[in-house]
Motif scaffolding. Structure first.
Motif, PDB file in Angstrom:
ATOM      1  N   GLU A 248       0.838  -1.195   0.000  1.00 10.34           N
ATOM      2  CA  GLU A 248       0.000   0.000   0.000  1.00 10.34           C
ATOM      3  C   GLU A 248       0.877   1.251   0.000  1.00 10.34           C
ATOM      4  OE1 GLU A 248      -3.290   0.233   2.635  1.00 10.34           O
ATOM      5  OE2 GLU A 248      -3.570  -1.952   2.756  1.00 10.34           O
ATOM      6  N   GLY A 249       0.410   2.273  -0.693  1.00 18.48           N
ATOM      7  CA  GLY A 249       1.105   3.555  -0.720  1.00 18.48           C
ATOM      8  C   GLY A 249       0.334   4.609   0.049  1.00 18.48           C
ATOM      9  N   ILE A 250       0.979   5.244   1.007  1.00 17.94           N
ATOM     10  CA  ILE A 250       0.361   6.289   1.830  1.00 17.94           C
ATOM     11  C   ILE A 250       1.273   7.511   1.797  1.00 17.94           C
ATOM     12  CG2 ILE A 250      -0.465   6.933   4.129  1.00 17.94           C
ATOM     13  CD1 ILE A 250      -0.778   3.927   4.731  1.00 17.94           C
ATOM     14  N   VAL A 251       0.744   8.628   1.332  1.00 20.69           N
ATOM     15  CA  VAL A 251       1.547   9.843   1.231  1.00 20.69           C
ATOM     16  C   VAL A 251       1.955  10.324   2.618  1.00 20.69           C
ATOM     17  CG1 VAL A 251       1.517  12.290   0.569  1.00 20.69           C
ATOM     18  CG2 VAL A 251       0.538  10.575  -0.956  1.00 20.69           C
ATOM     19  N   ASN A 252       3.235  10.667   2.765  1.00 19.19           N
ATOM     20  CA  ASN A 252       3.691  11.264   4.013  1.00 19.19           C
ATOM     21  C   ASN A 252       2.961  12.578   4.267  1.00 19.19           C
ATOM     22  OD1 ASN A 252       5.538   9.289   4.641  1.00 19.19           O
ATOM     23  ND2 ASN A 252       7.294  10.389   3.829  1.00 19.19           N
ATOM     24  N   GLY A 253       2.771  12.881   5.522  1.00 20.70           N
ATOM     25  CA  GLY A 253       2.209  14.172   5.883  1.00 20.70           C
ATOM     26  C   GLY A 253       3.308  15.175   6.188  1.00 20.70           C
ATOM     27  N   VAL A 254       2.883  16.349   6.612  1.00 21.92           N
ATOM     28  CA  VAL A 254       3.798  17.429   6.973  1.00 21.92           C
ATOM     29  C   VAL A 254       3.509  17.858   8.399  1.00 21.92           C
ATOM     30  CG1 VAL A 254       4.456  19.820   6.490  1.00 21.92           C
ATOM     31  CG2 VAL A 254       4.007  18.264   4.605  1.00 21.92           C
ATOM     32  N   TYR A 396       6.210  21.279   1.638  1.00 23.36           N
ATOM     33  CA  TYR A 396       6.525  22.540   2.303  1.00 23.36           C
ATOM     34  C   TYR A 396       6.255  23.710   1.362  1.00 23.36           C
ATOM     35  CZ  TYR A 396       9.391  19.430   5.297  1.00 23.36           C
ATOM     36  OH  TYR A 396       9.839  18.425   6.115  1.00 23.36           O
ATOM     37  N   SER A 397       6.706  23.576   0.119  1.00 24.46           N
ATOM     38  CA  SER A 397       6.572  24.662  -0.848  1.00 24.46           C
ATOM     39  C   SER A 397       5.113  25.022  -1.088  1.00 24.46           C
ATOM     40  CB  SER A 397       7.236  24.261  -2.175  1.00 24.46           C
ATOM     41  OG  SER A 397       8.615  24.031  -1.995  1.00 24.46           O
ATOM     42  N   LEU A 398       4.259  24.018  -1.195  1.00 23.83           N
ATOM     43  CA  LEU A 398       2.834  24.290  -1.378  1.00 23.83           C
ATOM     44  C   LEU A 398       2.300  25.157  -0.248  1.00 23.83           C
ATOM     45  CD1 LEU A 398       1.635  20.737  -2.502  1.00 23.83           C
ATOM     46  CD2 LEU A 398       1.707  22.780  -3.932  1.00 23.83           C
ATOM     47  N   LYS A 399       2.610  24.784   0.977  1.00 22.09           N
ATOM     48  CA  LYS A 399       2.082  25.520   2.131  1.00 22.09           C
ATOM     49  C   LYS A 399       2.604  26.955   2.159  1.00 22.09           C
ATOM     50  CE  LYS A 399      -0.393  24.279   4.670  1.00 22.09           C
ATOM     51  NZ  LYS A 399      -1.877  24.497   4.713  1.00 22.09           N
ATOM     52  N   TYR A 400       3.796  27.190   1.627  1.00 21.66           N
ATOM     53  CA  TYR A 400       4.393  28.531   1.639  1.00 21.66           C
ATOM     54  C   TYR A 400       4.070  29.324   0.374  1.00 21.66           C
ATOM     55  CZ  TYR A 400       7.032  27.528   5.882  1.00 21.66           C
ATOM     56  OH  TYR A 400       7.386  27.230   7.187  1.00 21.66           O
ATOM     57  N   GLU A 467      -3.845  23.854   0.254  1.00 24.30           N
ATOM     58  CA  GLU A 467      -3.755  22.392   0.265  1.00 24.30           C
ATOM     59  C   GLU A 467      -3.438  21.904   1.681  1.00 24.30           C
ATOM     60  OE1 GLU A 467      -3.496  20.109  -3.146  1.00 24.30           O
ATOM     61  OE2 GLU A 467      -5.125  21.540  -2.795  1.00 24.30           O
ATOM     62  N   ASP A 468      -3.946  20.733   2.022  1.00 23.22           N
ATOM     63  CA  ASP A 468      -3.742  20.194   3.371  1.00 23.22           C
ATOM     64  C   ASP A 468      -3.114  18.804   3.283  1.00 23.22           C
ATOM     65  OD1 ASP A 468      -3.756  19.466   6.005  1.00 23.22           O
ATOM     66  OD2 ASP A 468      -5.933  19.401   6.223  1.00 23.22           O
ATOM     67  N   PHE A 469      -1.858  18.716   3.671  1.00 16.42           N
ATOM     68  CA  PHE A 469      -1.168  17.435   3.750  1.00 16.42           C
ATOM     69  C   PHE A 469      -0.709  17.185   5.186  1.00 16.42           C
ATOM     70  CE2 PHE A 469      -0.865  18.392  -0.786  1.00 16.42           C
ATOM     71  CZ  PHE A 469      -1.227  17.175  -1.335  1.00 16.42           C
ATOM     72  N   SER A 470      -1.574  17.501   6.142  1.00  8.83           N
ATOM     73  CA  SER A 470      -1.253  17.261   7.548  1.00  8.83           C
ATOM     74  C   SER A 470      -1.221  15.753   7.820  1.00  8.83           C
ATOM     75  CB  SER A 470      -2.270  17.945   8.451  1.00  8.83           C
ATOM     76  OG  SER A 470      -3.589  17.533   8.128  1.00  8.83           O
ATOM     77  N   TRP A 471      -0.633  15.375   8.951  1.00  7.94           N
ATOM     78  CA  TRP A 471      -0.403  13.965   9.242  1.00  7.94           C
ATOM     79  C   TRP A 471      -1.649  13.213   9.697  1.00  7.94           C
ATOM     80  CZ3 TRP A 471       2.464  10.059   8.182  1.00  7.94           C
ATOM     81  CH2 TRP A 471       3.776  10.243   7.758  1.00  7.94           C
ATOM     82  N   GLY A 472      -2.683  13.913  10.137  1.00  5.08           N
ATOM     83  CA  GLY A 472      -3.863  13.233  10.668  1.00  5.08           C
ATOM     84  C   GLY A 472      -4.456  12.195   9.731  1.00  5.08           C
ATOM     85  N   PRO A 473      -4.791  12.573   8.476  1.00  3.28           N
ATOM     86  CA  PRO A 473      -5.363  11.578   7.548  1.00  3.28           C
ATOM     87  C   PRO A 473      -4.414  10.420   7.245  1.00  3.28           C
ATOM     88  CG  PRO A 473      -5.815  13.814   6.784  1.00  3.28           C
ATOM     89  CD  PRO A 473      -4.852  13.932   7.923  1.00  3.28           C
TER      90      PRO A 473
END
Length: 489
Positions: A248-254, A396-400, A467-473
């Motif tokens: 399974e592939g799971i994207v890392n969060g930030v 990181y770049s997306l969030k900034y 965009e939201d790539f937080s670690w919760g999901p």
């Protein structure tokens, strides 16, 4: 319900780091703890770490192998700003070194096979020392690739053990050792045949983890597909294809408590957000000043923070004969900033180019504070990776609001979207071919959009920041993986 998880790792920030593995282990552990799980970390106590502030758990921690027992000590600390326990395995003859895997980032200790088999083996005896039984042993990359095998061997002896989850962070690093070294790992010649441990005549720790864990994960859905092919599988594509139903592939969060322009301590008092983005222009001036470039809001700043190794696209960018960096800087009204360390030829070439090209500024170093300033002050972020399992800098770049320019591979393809008729406002720029020509074309395309359609650039920046790539999901996805592994082991 999955409550007890042991992370087995060679790295975890802020204690030891050589790459994204260290960030992922600590951030995922913190996110799991936030969701109410009892997650703990086991890692080596390297020579550059100080045990004076750590709690002594055991000064006599025996780690049995097939024909001997090694003695170690166990210390305990916590991840900063969390309640996640971190256990440090102290054994000076294996871990009292100045580096993690070698004396320099480009070298390796000759006894790495022994060092990390010891770590994997020690994890099995942690429950006895702590009176705490993990339901899941989550091991990471080749240094802990023997952990799933050791668990399986104990099961064959009738001993109850938890499930094993093995995460591949980068197929390019596999931990290959001579079969003469198998006594290091507490294995026999018979084990080699019974468990099919060899790859091209060598004991391959990454292959061992892949073949013997209950569930395999990797750090993005696209990379999970790519590594089953010859182009990206680094010789292990057949092993992965055989176990694709377990992959399974799971994207890392930030970790947005650190990488978020709203709260970033390194850019104070110029913090900003999608609703109030004005300070980004002030930070661009500070970035230009720091790197000795003319102050100009009109000229776009293209930045790169990277390990200067082949995987990251440095051949296409700055090879002395074929790289396009010089052409791009000289023939376009841009500024380019590069921060990083790596292969010697690349470091020297970049320093030479920086002396010759006035709109190029280079720092051959790793500097966390500067990394934050670059992410905040630049307009575009270059990641021309040949392959990228997940990638963090594009997140990181997306969030900034610093638009990523990336090759369509791995986690880059999963996290950056391009503008098109179907999607008028993207979050970055993507290209496909691994070639200097393709890289130059996409860089100049971004430059053209900057000058001809500034309104689109501003819309893209805002969309990227939202965009939201937080670690919760992602942590929730790992819980599902743990539950599946426990059912199937």
């Amino acid at each position: 319900m999955i409550d007890r998880i042991l992370m087995i790792t060679s790295e975890a920030v802020p204690f030891a780091k050589s790459g994204g593995l260290a960030d992922m282990v600590s951030a995922l552990s913190t996110a799991l703890a936030y969701q109410g799980r009892d997650v703990r970390i086991l890692m080596p106590l390297y020579g550059f770490l100080d045990d004076k502030e750590l709690e002594v758990v055991s000064l006599n921690y025996p780690v049995p192998f097939s024909n001997r027992a090694e003695r170690a000590s166990l210390f305990a600390g916590k991840l900063p700003e969390s309640d996640v326990p971190v256990y440090f395995l102290k054994c000076d003859k294996y871990f009292n070194r100045t580096g993690i895997y070698g004396p320099t980032p480009a070298s390796a200790y000759p006894d790495n096979g022994l060092r990390y088999s010891f770590l994997s083996r020690a994890a099995l005896f942690l429950p006895k020392e702590l009176d705490w039984e993990p339901q899941v042993y989550h091991s990471h990359d080749w240094p802990t690739g023997l952990s799933p095998l050791y668990l399986k061997m104990l099961r064959t002896e009738g001993k109850k053990q938890g499930a094993s989850v093995f995460t591949i962070h980068n197929m390019g690093y596999q931990g290959e050792f001579s079969i003469r070294d198998i006594p290091w790992a507490g294995l026999s010649r018979e084990d080699l045949d019974e468990f099919n441990l060899l790859a091209e005549g060598k004991l391959n720790y990454l292959k061992t983890g892949i073949d013997h864990c209950d569930i395999i994960t990797t750090v993005s859905p696209t990379y999970a597909k790519e590594i089953q092919t010859k182009e990206y599988g680094h010789g292990l594509e057949k092993s992965l294809s055989k176990r694709k139903k377990k992959l399974e592939g799971i994207v890392n969060g930030v970790d947005y408590s650190e990488w978020n322009p709203r709260v970033d301590k390194y850019i104070e008092p110029y913090n900003y957000s999608p609703e109030t983005p004005g300070n980004k222009k002030e930070l661009k001036k500070k970035l230009q000043e720091e790197f000795g470039l003319p102050l100009s809001d009109r000229v776009p700043v293209f930045a790169m923070i990277s390990r200067l190794v082949e995987q990251k696209g440095i051949q296409e960018l700055c090879h002395p004969e074929t790289g396009i960096l010089s052409h791009f800087c000289i023939n376009n009204d841009v500024q380019v900033i590069i921060l990083g360390t790596g292969e010697e030829w690349c470091e020297k070439e970049l320093e030479t180019l920086a002396r010759e090209i006035p709109n190029l500024s280079v720092r051959i170093t790793y500097n966390n504070k500067l990394s934050h300033l670059i992410e905040a002050g630049a307009d575009f972020f270059m990641m021309p990776s040949r392959y990228e399992p997940c990638g963090l800098n594009q997140l990181y770049s997306l969030k900034y609001g610093t638009l990523p320019i990336v090759r369509r591979t791995g986690g880059l393809a999963d996290t950056v979207t391009e503008s098109s008729r179907a999607n008028p406002v993207g979050t970055g720029f993507l290209f496909d071919e691994v070639s200097p020509k393709a890289l130059l074309k996409i860089l100049e395309e971004a430059c053209t959009v900057w000058y001809k359609d500034p309104e689109l650039i501003e819309k893209m920046k805002r969309k990227a920041m939202e965009e939201d790539f937080s670690w919760g999901p992602s942590a929730s996805e790992y819980i599902k993986v743990y539950e599946r592994a426990l059912k199937e082991n």
